[in-house]
Design a protein around this motif. Structure first.
Motif, short mmCIF file in Angstrom:
data_model
loop_
_atom_site.label_atom_id
_atom_site.label_comp_id
_atom_site.label_asym_id
_atom_site.label_seq_id
_atom_site.Cartn_x
_atom_site.Cartn_y
_atom_site.Cartn_z
N GLU A 88 -16.27 -21.61 20.71
CA GLU A 88 -14.85 -21.24 20.70
C GLU A 88 -14.40 -21.12 22.15
N THR A 89 -13.18 -21.55 22.43
CA THR A 89 -12.67 -21.48 23.80
C THR A 89 -11.36 -20.70 23.86
N SER A 90 -11.09 -20.15 25.02
CA SER A 90 -9.84 -19.46 25.27
C SER A 90 -9.46 -19.68 26.73
N VAL A 91 -8.22 -20.03 26.98
CA VAL A 91 -7.71 -20.17 28.34
C VAL A 91 -6.67 -19.07 28.55
N VAL A 92 -6.87 -18.29 29.61
CA VAL A 92 -5.96 -17.19 29.92
C VAL A 92 -5.48 -17.33 31.35
N ASP A 93 -4.45 -16.58 31.71
CA ASP A 93 -3.88 -16.74 33.05
C ASP A 93 -4.51 -15.82 34.10
N ARG A 94 -5.27 -14.80 33.66
CA ARG A 94 -5.96 -13.92 34.61
C ARG A 94 -7.20 -13.32 33.93
N ARG A 95 -8.05 -12.71 34.73
CA ARG A 95 -9.32 -12.16 34.22
C ARG A 95 -9.05 -11.17 33.09
N PRO A 96 -9.63 -11.42 31.92
CA PRO A 96 -9.46 -10.49 30.81
C PRO A 96 -10.42 -9.31 30.93
N ASP A 97 -10.14 -8.25 30.18
CA ASP A 97 -11.07 -7.13 30.12
C ASP A 97 -12.42 -7.64 29.61
N VAL A 98 -13.47 -6.99 30.03
CA VAL A 98 -14.81 -7.36 29.60
C VAL A 98 -15.11 -6.70 28.26
N ASP A 99 -15.52 -7.52 27.28
CA ASP A 99 -15.92 -7.03 25.96
C ASP A 99 -17.22 -7.73 25.60
N GLU A 158 -25.13 -11.21 22.96
CA GLU A 158 -26.43 -10.93 23.55
C GLU A 158 -26.44 -11.16 25.06
N GLU A 159 -25.70 -12.17 25.50
CA GLU A 159 -25.60 -12.48 26.92
C GLU A 159 -24.14 -12.79 27.26
N VAL A 160 -23.70 -12.30 28.41
CA VAL A 160 -22.36 -12.61 28.89
C VAL A 160 -22.46 -12.79 30.40
N MET A 161 -21.96 -13.93 30.89
CA MET A 161 -22.04 -14.24 32.31
C MET A 161 -20.76 -14.91 32.76
N GLU A 162 -20.38 -14.66 34.01
CA GLU A 162 -19.24 -15.34 34.63
C GLU A 162 -19.73 -16.16 35.80
N ILE A 163 -19.18 -17.38 35.92
CA ILE A 163 -19.43 -18.22 37.09
C ILE A 163 -18.12 -18.86 37.53
N SER A 164 -18.11 -19.38 38.72
CA SER A 164 -16.98 -20.16 39.21
C SER A 164 -17.23 -21.63 38.90
N THR A 177 -21.77 -13.53 38.01
CA THR A 177 -21.86 -12.13 37.62
C THR A 177 -22.45 -12.03 36.23
N VAL A 178 -23.54 -11.29 36.09
CA VAL A 178 -24.12 -11.04 34.78
C VAL A 178 -23.42 -9.79 34.22
N LEU A 179 -22.78 -9.95 33.07
CA LEU A 179 -22.08 -8.84 32.43
C LEU A 179 -22.93 -8.22 31.31
#
Length: 147
Positions: free
Chosen positions: A49-60, A65-71, A141-143
């Motif tokens: 599933e994908t979502s495009v947003v205009d700014r960093r959303p809150d972290v949920d 099991e794993e959540v990571m952010e990359i550029s 960033t590992v969330l």
């Protein structure tokens, strides 16, 4: 989404500059353009599933099991979720780079990667949520890590 050899991509205009991939975190490998997502299964299908947003959303991280952010760099401005064997995913939102040629932040949520490690799965056992927004490049960033 069809997976082959344990990967699918967030690719910029279909390009796969794999020689530039940084596989160090074990989940998402940024490249000079786009990124590869590393799955648990070797071959088969995963839910994306994908979502495009205009700014960093809150972290949920609940339920993941794993959540990571990359550029992710999109020099062609044409980021899409793609099977490396079959091309763009027709079931997910196709266009992930609304600002055109730019840097984006990609947050990858996953669950189920250990259920059928390195096996074939004709029915999806892994789920992925990809959230993308415009942002200057920064470190991964590992969330949330581990199951």
């Amino acid at each position: 989404m069809f997976v082959n050899e344990g990967t699918f991509g967030v690719l910029d205009h279909g390009e796969i500059p794999v020689e530039t991939a940084n596989f160090s975190n074990g989940l998402v490998a940024p490249m000079a353009a786009g990124a590869l997502i590393l799955t648990g299964i070797n071959t088969g299908y995963v839910n994306v599933e994908t979502s495009v947003v205009d700014r960093r959303p809150d972290v949920d991280t609940d339920g993941w099991e794993e959540v990571m952010e990359i550029s992710v760099n999109a020099p062609a401005g044409d980021l899409k979720v793609e099977s490396l064997e079959r091309g763009p995913d027709t079931n997910s939102q196709q266009f992930l780079s609304p600002m055109g040629s730019a840097w984006y932040r990609l947050r990858v949520h996953t669950r189920g990667r250990e259920l059928m490690r390195d096996k074939v799965s004709l029915e999806p056992v892994e789920d992925y949520l990809l959230i993308v927004w415009p942002a200057p490049p920064t470190n991964a960033t590992v969330l949330r890590s581990g199951a």
